[in-house]
Design a protein around this motif. Structure first.
Motif, short mmCIF file in Angstrom:
data_model
loop_
_atom_site.label_atom_id
_atom_site.label_comp_id
_atom_site.label_asym_id
_atom_site.label_seq_id
_atom_site.Cartn_x
_atom_site.Cartn_y
_atom_site.Cartn_z
N GLN A 142 0.81 -1.21 0.00
CA GLN A 142 0.00 0.00 0.00
C GLN A 142 0.85 1.27 0.00
OE1 GLN A 142 -3.26 0.22 2.79
NE2 GLN A 142 -3.45 -2.01 2.89
N GLN A 143 1.97 1.24 0.70
CA GLN A 143 2.74 2.47 0.93
C GLN A 143 3.23 3.14 -0.35
OE1 GLN A 143 2.95 3.74 4.12
NE2 GLN A 143 3.57 5.56 2.97
N ALA B 215 0.85 9.45 -4.33
CA ALA B 215 -0.19 10.47 -4.29
C ALA B 215 0.37 11.80 -3.79
CB ALA B 215 -1.33 10.00 -3.39
N GLY B 216 1.18 11.76 -2.74
CA GLY B 216 1.77 12.98 -2.20
C GLY B 216 2.67 13.68 -3.20
N GLY C 23 -1.25 2.43 -12.36
CA GLY C 23 -1.90 1.22 -11.87
C GLY C 23 -0.94 0.39 -11.06
N GLY C 24 -0.90 -0.90 -11.36
CA GLY C 24 0.04 -1.78 -10.69
C GLY C 24 -0.57 -2.72 -9.68
N LEU C 25 -1.88 -2.58 -9.39
CA LEU C 25 -2.51 -3.47 -8.43
C LEU C 25 -2.39 -4.92 -8.88
CD1 LEU C 25 -4.27 -3.99 -5.93
CD2 LEU C 25 -6.28 -3.53 -7.34
N LYS D 246 -9.73 3.15 -2.27
CA LYS D 246 -9.86 3.93 -1.04
C LYS D 246 -8.50 4.41 -0.55
CE LYS D 246 -11.80 3.77 3.63
NZ LYS D 246 -12.54 2.95 4.64
N ASN D 247 -7.50 3.56 -0.63
CA ASN D 247 -6.15 3.91 -0.21
C ASN D 247 -5.61 5.08 -1.02
OD1 ASN D 247 -3.50 3.67 0.92
ND2 ASN D 247 -2.89 2.35 -0.78
N VAL D 248 -5.73 5.00 -2.35
CA VAL D 248 -5.21 6.06 -3.22
C VAL D 248 -6.00 7.35 -3.04
CG1 VAL D 248 -4.91 6.76 -5.62
CG2 VAL D 248 -4.27 4.44 -4.91
#
Length: 367
Positions: free
Chosen positions: A145-146, A152-153, A176-178, A196-198
């Motif tokens: 997730q990190q 995003a930042g 992407g990349g999931l 939700k994470n992104v």
């Protein structure tokens, strides 16, 4: 997996299409996908491909200075205003194979972040190029997730810099990349959890920088199509090396799935006509090509087999057919779409005439 049927399905679901060649542009257009939802990627787009994309009103993900110069020249010879996104390398590492990591600084893709101010300054002076957003992609088959939160930042910082140059930017494409589940050991996030994470990370970054929320795009790719497909093989002979392993041969291999020999991708398998049988054999599944490395799966747990059984490998929708070849002059298999009890051939099986179609034999070689 770019083919008419897959593109048509994506279009019918109101999805966009990422393309990396003129052939993929034409496939998406022919399948009925709206040009405004076709995003043209790649690190070495030809002038002809750029002309095609611009003539069809596709979005272009600009990857380098030469490409921007080509776009400006093409636009100046038309009445087009070309929408572009700028691809950057964010310098974020993730734990995938080095061949599918694209976000670290030592990558063939995208502008270096140190060039960003110069790029935005140049774009602010263009009258026929509109910078609509920034783009990054950190790699494929990512379970962490990190890295996505970190991305995003970084991207919001780029977005804010573009706004400070007066650009009409409104989009952030987080790539992407999931990952998906190829084997029992794989533990990817769900698409909902990934989104939700992104989205949360982007909201936090936008609030911290005091910028309005952008339109957010992502490239779900493999996570949608990968697990939607299986590849079916017919089992041939076997060979037992006492005390070492048993090989089971199949009627395909690296020509229909080059990923295991290319970057050690792992899969699982099952015997489709013996789904209720216990998995009593540990075998190595070998392709039929003239390469010792043409091994599809090592130490696979499957039911006992005999020649003629159907061995199925799941999760092959993303990069199998699209990376296939005619190595050893082996024909490509058919592709079949199955939906709610209806089956349709969407790519027909090749025959030997197909293999020879583009060969040319000079007269001086004919005896």
């Amino acid at each position: 997996w770019s083919c008419l049927a897959v593109c048509a399905i994506a279009g019918s679901e109101d999805l966009g299409i990422d393309v990396v060649s003129g052939g993929e542009i034409l496939t998406a257009i022919k399948a009925g996908v709206s040009a405004e939802k076709i995003y043209f990627h790649g690190n070495n787009k030809s002038v002809a491909e750029l002309e095609l994309a611009i003539s069809k009103n596709c979005r272009i993900i600009a990857d380098n200075w030469l490409e921007l110069e080509h776009i400006a020249t093409i636009a100046s010879n038309t009445d087009k205003n070309v929408p572009v996104m700028i691809r950057l390398t964010p310098g974020i590492e993730c734990h995938t194979h080095e061949y599918i990591r694209t976000g670290h600084l030592d990558s063939k893709f995208g502008f270096d972040p140190n060039q960003l101010d110069e790029v935005f300054t140049w774009l602010s002076k263009q009258t026929q190029i509109t910078c609509i957003g920034v783009h990054a992609h950190i790699g494929s088959q990512i379970f962490e997730q990190q890295p996505h939160q970190d991305l995003a930042g970084v991207m919001v910082e780029w977005y804010k810099l573009a706004l400070s140059h007066g650009l009409p930017i409104s989009e952030i494409n987080v790539g992407g990349g999931l990952g998906i589940k190829y084997t029992e050991a794989d533990d990817p996030q769900s698409i909902d959890a990934w989104v939700k994470n992104v989205a949360t990370a982007l909201k936090v970054a936008c609030d911290a920088h005091g910028v309005a929320y952008p339109r957010v795009l992502s490239e779900p790719g493999r996570s949608l199509i990968g697990s939607s497909c299986v590849t079916a093989y017919t089992v041939g002979g076997n060979k037992t090396v006492p005390g070492i392993r048993t090989y089971i041969s199949i009627d395909g291999g690296m020509s229909d799935n080059p990923r295991p020999i290319t970057y050690q991708s792992q899969y699982r398998a099952m015997i489709a006509n013996k789904m209720s049988a216990p998995m009593t054999e540990t075998v190595t599944i070998a392709g039929k090509h003239c390469e010792s490395g043409d091994i599809l799966i090592k130490d696979a747990q499957i039911a006992a087999t005999v020649p003629g059984d159907i061995l199925v490998v799941p999760a092959t929708g993303a990069y199998n057919y699209s990376m296939s070849s005619n190595y050893n002059r082996i024909t490509r298999p058919a592709a079949v779409l199955v939906d709610r009890g209806e089956a349709n051939i969407i790519i027909q099986r090749e025959n030997y005439d197909d293999l020879l179609r583009f060969d040319r034999l000079p007269e001086r070689l004919v005896k």
